[in-house]
Scaffold this motif. Structure first.
Motif, PDB file in Angstrom:
ATOM      1  N   GLU A 198       0.745  -1.082   0.106  1.00 57.44           N
ATOM      2  CA  GLU A 198      -0.187   0.119   0.066  1.00 57.44           C
ATOM      3  C   GLU A 198       0.654   1.179  -0.057  1.00 57.44           C
ATOM      4  O   GLU A 198       0.287   2.238  -0.358  1.00 57.44           O
ATOM      5  N   GLU A 217       1.575   3.051  -3.485  1.00 53.94           N
ATOM      6  CA  GLU A 217       0.683   4.403  -4.107  1.00 53.94           C
ATOM      7  C   GLU A 217       0.763   5.710  -3.459  1.00 53.94           C
ATOM      8  O   GLU A 217       0.964   6.288  -3.999  1.00 53.94           O
ATOM      9  N   GLU A 218       1.303   5.587  -2.257  1.00 60.40           N
ATOM     10  CA  GLU A 218       1.569   6.602  -1.392  1.00 60.40           C
ATOM     11  C   GLU A 218       3.120   7.331  -2.051  1.00 60.40           C
ATOM     12  O   GLU A 218       3.023   8.587  -2.230  1.00 60.40           O
ATOM     13  N   LYS A 269       5.232  -2.109 -10.423  1.00 65.60           N
ATOM     14  CA  LYS A 269       4.813  -0.846 -10.406  1.00 65.60           C
ATOM     15  C   LYS A 269       5.640   0.163 -11.087  1.00 65.60           C
ATOM     16  O   LYS A 269       4.966   1.006 -11.971  1.00 65.60           O
ATOM     17  N   LYS A 314       4.128   6.965  -5.127  1.00 68.44           N
ATOM     18  CA  LYS A 314       3.626   7.335  -6.410  1.00 68.44           C
ATOM     19  C   LYS A 314       3.038   8.789  -6.489  1.00 68.44           C
ATOM     20  O   LYS A 314       3.348   9.604  -7.274  1.00 68.44           O
ATOM     21  N   ASN A 315       2.026   8.854  -5.291  1.00 69.23           N
ATOM     22  CA  ASN A 315       1.304  10.215  -5.161  1.00 69.23           C
ATOM     23  C   ASN A 315       2.463  11.230  -4.797  1.00 69.23           C
ATOM     24  O   ASN A 315       2.181  12.281  -5.219  1.00 69.23           O
TER      25      ASN A 315
END
Length: 133
Positions: free
Chosen positions: A33, A36-37, A97, A39-40
């Protein structure tokens, strides 16, 4: 004991070396998880991921040299530490990813959601960290 102290050194009177300040603040990468953080966050600043094998001699040497690259100007860089032996699933997902082939040790720099730089083994120690600030 005077001659022995001269030969082997008298540790009681020696001044201790000042500890070098570390400007590297490792962030543990332990869950899928978090990717995703990463990536942001990478949409506003570069994020570094250091994949490390705790059983590899080369990895141990490279991580020490990598830590020495950090100076005061680099202290705000976000650097994630991934123990790839304990978090193999996270390591696999990093490769998927960010479209990088697995290597160890490995430095991956993510900017705008994609890998903009990756290096492995001793190439990591040649990284110009300033360009990622």
């Amino acid at each position: 004991m005077g001659i022995l102290n001269k030969m082997f050194g008298d540790k009681s009177n020696k001044e201790t070396k000042p500890e070098k300040k570390s400007y590297l603040n490792w962030l543990p990468l332990t869950t899928i998880e978090q990717l995703e953080e990463i990536k942001n966050v990478s949409n506003t600043e570069a994020v570094l991921i250091f994949k490390h094998s705790t059983r590899c001699g080369i990895s141990s040497m490279v991580i020490k040299q990598f830590e020495k690259l950090f100076t005061e100007e680099h202290q705000k860089l976000k650097v994630y530490y991934l123990d790839l032996l304990n978090y193999r699933d996270v390591s696999d997902e990093v490769g998927y990813k960010f479209q990088v082939m697995h290597q160890s040790p490995q430095l991956i720099v993510v900017k705008n959601g994609v890998s903009v730089h990756d290096a492995a083994q001793y190439d990591i120690t040649q990284a110009n960290l300033t360009r990622f600030i």
